[in-house]
Write an enzyme that holds these catalytic residues in place. Structure first.
Site, mmCIF file in Angstrom:
data_model
loop_
_atom_site.group_PDB
_atom_site.id
_atom_site.type_symbol
_atom_site.label_atom_id
_atom_site.label_comp_id
_atom_site.label_asym_id
_atom_site.label_seq_id
_atom_site.Cartn_x
_atom_site.Cartn_y
_atom_site.Cartn_z
ATOM 1 N N ARG A 145 8.598 7.821 2.450
ATOM 2 C CA ARG A 145 9.996 7.581 2.121
ATOM 3 C C ARG A 145 10.346 8.346 0.853
ATOM 4 O O ARG A 145 9.490 8.602 0.005
ATOM 5 C CB ARG A 145 10.240 6.088 1.908
ATOM 6 C CG ARG A 145 9.874 5.217 3.111
ATOM 7 C CD ARG A 145 10.036 3.742 2.780
ATOM 8 N NE ARG A 145 9.715 2.890 3.919
ATOM 9 C CZ ARG A 145 8.523 2.362 4.171
ATOM 10 N NH1 ARG A 145 7.503 2.620 3.343
ATOM 11 N NH2 ARG A 145 8.316 1.609 5.238
ATOM 12 N N LYS A 178 6.891 -0.439 0.507
ATOM 13 C CA LYS A 178 7.636 -1.688 0.480
ATOM 14 C C LYS A 178 6.689 -2.866 0.271
ATOM 15 O O LYS A 178 5.587 -2.888 0.799
ATOM 16 C CB LYS A 178 8.416 -1.864 1.793
ATOM 17 C CG LYS A 178 9.559 -0.871 1.958
ATOM 18 C CD LYS A 178 10.348 -1.166 3.217
ATOM 19 C CE LYS A 178 11.546 -0.228 3.353
ATOM 20 N NZ LYS A 178 12.329 -0.506 4.584
ATOM 21 N N HIS A 205 4.401 1.121 8.041
ATOM 22 C CA HIS A 205 5.147 0.094 8.768
ATOM 23 C C HIS A 205 4.323 -1.182 8.849
ATOM 24 O O HIS A 205 3.151 -1.149 9.226
ATOM 25 C CB HIS A 205 5.474 0.562 10.194
ATOM 26 C CG HIS A 205 6.537 1.610 10.248
ATOM 27 N ND1 HIS A 205 6.682 2.471 11.317
ATOM 28 C CD2 HIS A 205 7.520 1.946 9.376
ATOM 29 C CE1 HIS A 205 7.703 3.281 11.087
ATOM 30 N NE2 HIS A 205 8.216 2.984 9.921
#
Length: 303
Positions: free
Chosen positions: A154, A178, A275
């Site tokens: 990202r 994240k 993910h």
């Protein structure tokens, strides 16, 4: 747009929830801002948190729908509401959890626009040509593009990298994603070459007294702002005729799709992209199938 003013006690509770998101759950500044904006609208007009019930939540979402909010926006708002009411119930600030019964529209899983391999190669070649003369800004732009496409990180993760996060011997990066989840991603020879050129002839030109140990630096010597990195990507797309105008996330999509088309295991791509759920990565398999269908329809005699 100015946010509606909240009753003092309601505003205080919202501030406490925002602190919970930042300090205990480690949510990103972008997520925290989005939650605060959504919840400010939800809580507007309440004199006390005890007035928050399922009817209030439903009216709030219905008003958003009437105002033209899309399915994904409404789904995000509902998720923010459920997170807030669950926390408020758990911490004793409300007696029941009205968000537990809140149903929201599921966002459509739209297929992302993806560069094909030739387009990606053309963009990277153009950026490499622009960096050939060694101008520091061009070297930085070439590295941004190479690393985004090579690793699928990202843009926030890319701009968060420090020099110590780079392992040039293994051609690997240590990335914090994240939820503060750490992972290792690898990059290939072209990105490695762009990295060497940047560290030798590009980064030193941006360093100022007090510069952080960031891998990528901005014009004033601070850490590169993700907004500048996005501008770099959009300019690179515009410089190659016929290339769709995608941003950093478009390069992330391209990296995932091209790896799957090349035979990479879905679990490997999941790990590379960071993910948490395999279902998120499986979206890219649909992109690949759609491209195969187009090729089949154009070339197969019995299509």
């Amino acid at each position: 747009m100015a946010q509606p003013e909240l009753a003092p006690r309601v505003a205080e509770v919202l501030d406490e929830f925002v602190s919970h998101l930042e300090l205990e759950r480690g949510r990103s500044p972008h997520t925290v801002r989005a939650y605060r904006g959504d919840l400010n609208g939800m809580l507007a007009g309440l004199d006390d948190l005890a007035e928050l019930d399922l009817a209030v939540l439903r009216r709030w979402l219905a008003a958003g729908h009437t105002a033209g909010a899309g399915r994904s926006t409404l789904a995000r708002r509902a998720a923010a509401a459920r997170s807030f009411t669950a926390w408020a119930r758990r911490t004793g600030r409300i007696a029941t959890d009205p968000g537990a019964r809140l149903v929201s529209p599921r966002p459509r899983s739209a297929l992302p626009a993806v560069l094909d391999a030739d387009q990606a190669a053309a963009v990277l070649e153009a950026a490499g040509s622009g960096a050939a003369e060694g101008e520091p800004g061009a070297l930085r732009e070439a590295l941004v593009l190479e690393l985004l496409y090579a690793t699928g990180v990202r843009v926030s993760e890319l701009c968060g990298l420090d020099i110590d996060d780079v392992d040039p011997q293994r051609r690997a990066l240590r990335v914090v994603g994240k939820g503060d989840r750490e992972r290792t991603v690898v990059y290939g020879v072209p990105a490695a070459a762009a990295l060497v050129r940047w560290l030798e002839a590009g980064r030193p030109a941006f360093v100022r007294p007090g510069s952080p140990p960031a891998l990528l630096l901005g014009a004033k010597g601070g850490r590169l702002d993700p907004r500048i990195a996005r501008e770099v990507v959009h300019r690179a797309m515009a410089a190659v005729p016929g290339t769709p105008d995608v941003g950093p996330h478009g390069l992330r999509h391209a990296a995932a799709t091209h790896m799957l088309e090349g035979g990479a295991d879905l679990r490997y791509v999941q790990e590379l992209l960071g993910h948490a759920k395999l279902a998120t990565t499986q979206l890219y398999t649909h992109v690949t199938v759609e491209r195969l269908k187009v090729v089949h329809e154009q070339a197969h005699p019995r299509a």
